[in-house]
Design a protein around this motif. Structure first.
Motif, mmCIF file in Angstrom:
data_model
loop_
_atom_site.group_PDB
_atom_site.id
_atom_site.type_symbol
_atom_site.label_atom_id
_atom_site.label_comp_id
_atom_site.label_asym_id
_atom_site.label_seq_id
_atom_site.Cartn_x
_atom_site.Cartn_y
_atom_site.Cartn_z
ATOM 1 N N HIS A 1 34.131 31.733 41.182
ATOM 2 C CA HIS A 1 34.458 32.001 42.455
ATOM 3 C C HIS A 1 35.918 32.145 42.180
ATOM 4 O O HIS A 1 36.537 32.263 43.101
ATOM 5 C CB HIS A 1 34.939 30.195 43.750
ATOM 6 C CG HIS A 1 33.526 30.215 44.172
ATOM 7 N ND1 HIS A 1 32.974 31.320 44.367
ATOM 8 C CD2 HIS A 1 32.391 29.468 43.724
ATOM 9 C CE1 HIS A 1 31.032 30.745 44.600
ATOM 10 N NE2 HIS A 1 31.621 29.578 44.358
ATOM 11 N N PHE A 2 36.746 32.264 41.081
ATOM 12 C CA PHE A 2 37.886 32.633 40.148
ATOM 13 C C PHE A 2 37.686 33.973 40.106
ATOM 14 O O PHE A 2 38.893 34.964 40.688
ATOM 15 C CB PHE A 2 38.143 31.568 39.450
ATOM 16 C CG PHE A 2 39.051 31.034 39.495
ATOM 17 C CD1 PHE A 2 40.316 30.048 39.816
ATOM 18 C CD2 PHE A 2 38.943 29.175 39.111
ATOM 19 C CE1 PHE A 2 40.674 29.432 40.145
ATOM 20 C CE2 PHE A 2 39.067 28.269 39.170
ATOM 21 C CZ PHE A 2 40.687 27.906 39.866
ATOM 22 N N SER B 1 42.640 32.161 38.216
ATOM 23 C CA SER B 1 43.286 33.279 38.942
ATOM 24 C C SER B 1 44.000 34.278 37.925
ATOM 25 O O SER B 1 44.800 35.492 38.514
ATOM 26 C CB SER B 1 44.587 33.534 40.026
ATOM 27 O OG SER B 1 45.262 32.848 39.334
ATOM 28 N N LYS C 1 41.985 40.096 41.310
ATOM 29 C CA LYS C 1 42.910 41.034 41.653
ATOM 30 C C LYS C 1 44.667 41.139 41.146
ATOM 31 O O LYS C 1 44.533 42.112 41.323
ATOM 32 C CB LYS C 1 43.548 40.404 43.656
ATOM 33 C CG LYS C 1 42.676 40.117 44.550
ATOM 34 C CD LYS C 1 42.983 39.735 45.495
ATOM 35 C CE LYS C 1 41.643 39.785 46.649
ATOM 36 N NZ LYS C 1 42.445 38.939 47.852
ATOM 37 N N ASN C 2 44.646 40.135 40.269
ATOM 38 C CA ASN C 2 45.422 40.053 39.497
ATOM 39 C C ASN C 2 45.046 41.162 38.657
ATOM 40 O O ASN C 2 46.694 41.607 37.884
ATOM 41 C CB ASN C 2 45.956 38.390 38.587
ATOM 42 C CG ASN C 2 46.580 37.513 39.280
ATOM 43 O OD1 ASN C 2 47.462 38.584 40.591
ATOM 44 N ND2 ASN C 2 46.016 36.718 39.703
ATOM 45 N N PRO D 1 39.908 28.075 44.232
ATOM 46 C CA PRO D 1 40.651 29.033 43.478
ATOM 47 C C PRO D 1 41.387 29.906 44.993
ATOM 48 O O PRO D 1 43.031 30.135 43.849
ATOM 49 C CB PRO D 1 39.325 29.845 43.666
ATOM 50 C CG PRO D 1 38.367 29.199 43.482
ATOM 51 C CD PRO D 1 38.726 28.166 43.852
ATOM 52 N N TYR D 2 41.547 29.449 45.603
ATOM 53 C CA TYR D 2 42.520 29.617 46.966
ATOM 54 C C TYR D 2 43.459 28.633 46.609
ATOM 55 O O TYR D 2 45.068 29.523 46.236
ATOM 56 C CB TYR D 2 42.045 29.661 48.078
ATOM 57 C CG TYR D 2 42.853 29.503 49.493
ATOM 58 C CD1 TYR D 2 43.531 30.989 49.015
ATOM 59 C CD2 TYR D 2 44.106 28.610 49.495
ATOM 60 C CE1 TYR D 2 44.646 31.432 49.878
ATOM 61 C CE2 TYR D 2 44.980 29.438 50.975
ATOM 62 C CZ TYR D 2 44.823 29.823 51.250
ATOM 63 O OH TYR D 2 45.915 30.901 52.064
ATOM 64 N N GLU E 1 45.704 29.674 43.165
ATOM 65 C CA GLU E 1 46.269 30.878 43.105
ATOM 66 C C GLU E 1 47.780 31.093 44.104
ATOM 67 O O GLU E 1 48.748 31.565 43.331
ATOM 68 C CB GLU E 1 45.285 32.454 43.891
ATOM 69 C CG GLU E 1 46.171 33.048 44.385
ATOM 70 C CD GLU E 1 46.270 34.686 43.510
ATOM 71 O OE1 GLU E 1 47.169 35.038 43.405
ATOM 72 O OE2 GLU E 1 46.164 33.627 41.846
ATOM 73 N N ASN E 2 47.849 30.185 44.953
ATOM 74 C CA ASN E 2 49.233 29.536 45.427
ATOM 75 C C ASN E 2 49.861 28.658 44.864
ATOM 76 O O ASN E 2 51.135 28.838 44.895
ATOM 77 C CB ASN E 2 49.065 28.291 46.815
ATOM 78 C CG ASN E 2 48.095 29.856 47.895
ATOM 79 O OD1 ASN E 2 49.154 30.941 48.286
ATOM 80 N ND2 ASN E 2 46.971 30.254 47.859
ATOM 81 N N GLU F 1 37.149 37.007 41.839
ATOM 82 C CA GLU F 1 37.873 37.934 43.045
ATOM 83 C C GLU F 1 39.490 37.766 42.745
ATOM 84 O O GLU F 1 39.924 38.467 43.603
ATOM 85 C CB GLU F 1 38.025 36.724 44.789
ATOM 86 C CG GLU F 1 37.690 37.856 45.943
ATOM 87 C CD GLU F 1 38.274 37.139 47.009
ATOM 88 O OE1 GLU F 1 38.403 37.543 47.856
ATOM 89 O OE2 GLU F 1 37.421 35.729 46.857
ATOM 90 N N TYR F 2 39.546 36.763 42.324
ATOM 91 C CA TYR F 2 41.410 36.871 42.902
ATOM 92 C C TYR F 2 41.885 36.982 41.441
ATOM 93 O O TYR F 2 43.292 37.823 40.841
ATOM 94 C CB TYR F 2 42.016 34.733 42.595
ATOM 95 C CG TYR F 2 41.711 34.325 43.878
ATOM 96 C CD1 TYR F 2 42.843 34.093 44.776
ATOM 97 C CD2 TYR F 2 40.225 33.689 44.377
ATOM 98 C CE1 TYR F 2 42.846 33.860 46.275
ATOM 99 C CE2 TYR F 2 40.292 33.334 45.268
ATOM 100 C CZ TYR F 2 40.807 33.239 46.411
ATOM 101 O OH TYR F 2 40.243 33.006 47.681
#
Length: 242
Positions: free
Chosen positions: A101-102, A80, A108-109, A36-37, A40-41, A104-105
């Motif tokens: 685990h996505f 994300s 945020k969005n 996911p991190y 996201e990037n 969290e991101y």
């Protein structure tokens, strides 16, 4: 596949043997927390390159709004939430992704997208959307997902099931290149690398064939080259009406 492509791909697979062993031993599951991190990037870069294409595609969403009430949208493989900025105000969104685990991101969005109404996040693969009722949404969105699912035709049929009659399946996917090009060659040679480092991605899928055979009442599909040089340059986008 030519013998040369097969041989080059085999060499790549040999170098990736440690990852194959790690997956067999269950050690690869840690990557599900990291992807996911990474995605996201990557999505920030991808959106910067594809903003105009996405805006053009999602401009058509309002065509499928009901006469009364907000647009009901299901995003399959939401990741994300990279598409949220393109959705119309008041849209009610249900998101699904097989990787919990996505969330969290995604949250945020969603917090940044106060023009939308967030219904729920369902942990589920695109092939099994049993948590969503038949004929219950106006639009299903699927972007950069059909390259990595285990059964693309099943995902499309699930999307078709949950759509109301007259609803639409929106898609934006990278696809297989013309077999006469070097891009096609590198898609196959790098496929093992893409699989392990990009969450099961297969850059050489002829996804448009699954859409053409899905028996939608109308299919608006176009091929184009994304504005960057990569094995994922060939793309398709459009929508299919139930």
């Amino acid at each position: 596949m030519s013998v040369f492509i097969y041989a080059c791909t085999l060499v790549v697979k040999i170098f990736l043997l440690p990852l194959q062993v790690a997956k067999l031993l269950g050690l690869y599951r840690f990557y599900k927390r990291v992807i996911p991190y990474i995605m996201e990037n990557i999505s920030v870069w991808y959106n910067s390159q594809m903003n105009d294409k996405k805006r053009e595609l999602f401009r058509e969403l309002l065509r499928f709004s009901p006469r009364t009430g907000p647009l009901r949208l299901l995003e399959v493989g939401c990741g994300s939430g990279a598409n949220f900025q393109h959705y119309p105000s008041g849209c009610r969104i249900t998101c699904t992704d097989p990787n919990p685990h996505f969330k969290e991101y995604l949250q945020k969005n969603m917090d940044k997208s106060d023009h939308l109404v967030y219904e729920k996040f369902v942990v589920a693969p695109g092939e099994d959307l049993r948590a969503v009722e038949d004929n219950s949404v106006d639009v299903v969105v699927c972007t950069l997902v059909l390259c990595s699912v285990s059964n693309a035709p099943k995902v499309i049929q699930e999307a078709k099931r949950v759509l109301r009659p007259g609803g639409a399946f929106f898609f934006l996917e990278h696809v297989q290149a013309n077999p006469s090009t070097w891009t096609y060659f590198f898609q196959h040679v790098f496929q093992p690398i893409m699989y392990y480092f990009y969450d099961g991605c297969d850059p050489a899928r002829a996804t448009w064939k699954h859409l053409e055979s899905a028996d939608f009442s109308d299919l608006q599909l176009r091929h184009f080259q994304a504005p960057f040089s990569s094995v994922i340059t060939p793309h398709i986008s459009g929508y299919a009406v139930k």
